[in-house]
Design a protein around this motif. Structure first.
Motif: not given
Length: 220
Positions: A7-9, A107-110, A138-142
């Protein structure tokens, strides 16, 4: 244990983009007549898009959440479309993973638009099993379920899936969820020591991770 999935950021891990965001955050505030507070970009890294918009609004930006989000996207789009580079050895690492039959995703927040435009610019978008964004899901990485959800889609169990990231809060969440964690160094990371402490391994670049993977396969 053999790693079967990755799983790459995106930002700071696969692409060298974090300076771009520092400029965008500052320029956005300045164009709205607000002096950027110290460490604003470090704060942004931990926020969802809506939370980031609210942070700017709380600082005095007189715009809606949607307008803030759209303007930030505009400020960085051209750089993603033409200037932001891949991290060193990214292409070579993907080749090695393909040769070893290891599946991988992003998997990114971008923004999805920015993720697509830069991966397509380098001709690698279709090499990833899928792209998972925080905004679309609809979900944050933390969030405790974030990496578990991604792992299910990837089809590999947590203990055989490596999460590559440069951010402490993401690596801690992945580690707490049972994933193998690899901290990837980026010069803009403010909490690198903490990231190393919650990771199974830490690497200076993607070449080091590639060497780790090849050695693991030889041992197996």
């Amino acid at each position: 244990m053999r790693i079967k999935g990755i799983i790459f950021d995106l930002d700071g891990t696969l692409i060298d983009s974090l300076h771009c965001w520092e400029r965008a955050d500052r320029n956005f505030l300045l164009e709205n007549g607000i002096e950027p507070p110290p460490g604003v970009s470090d704060i942004m890294k931990k926020l969802s898009m809506r939370e980031a918009a609210q942070y700017f609004i709380d600082l005095g930006v007189n715009m809606t959440h949607e307008a803030v989000t759209e303007r930030i996207e505009e400020l960085v789009f051209d750089e993603y479309a033409s200037k932001v580079p891949l991290k060193k050895y990214a292409l070579e690492l993907l080749d090695i993973l393909d040769n070893l039959g290891i599946v991988y995703c992003v998997a990114t927040a971008n923004y999805r638009s920015l993720t697509d435009v830069i991966l397509k610019r380098f001709g690698i978008c279709d090499r990833f099993r899928f792209i998972y964004t925080c905004a679309e899901n609809g979900i944050k990485k933390d969030d405790p379920s974030f990496f578990s959800n991604v792992g299910v889609l990837l089809g590999t169990s947590p203990e055989e899936t490596a999460v590559l990231d440069d951010s402490f809060h993401c690596l801690k969440n992945a580690h707490d969820s049972g994933f193998f964690t690899a901290a990837v160094f980026d010069e803009t990371t403010a909490d690198w020591d903490e990231a190393v402490n919650v990771s199974d391994i830490a690497v200076n670049d993607l070449q080091e991770f590639a060497e780790y993977i090849k050695k693991e396969v030889d041992i197996a």
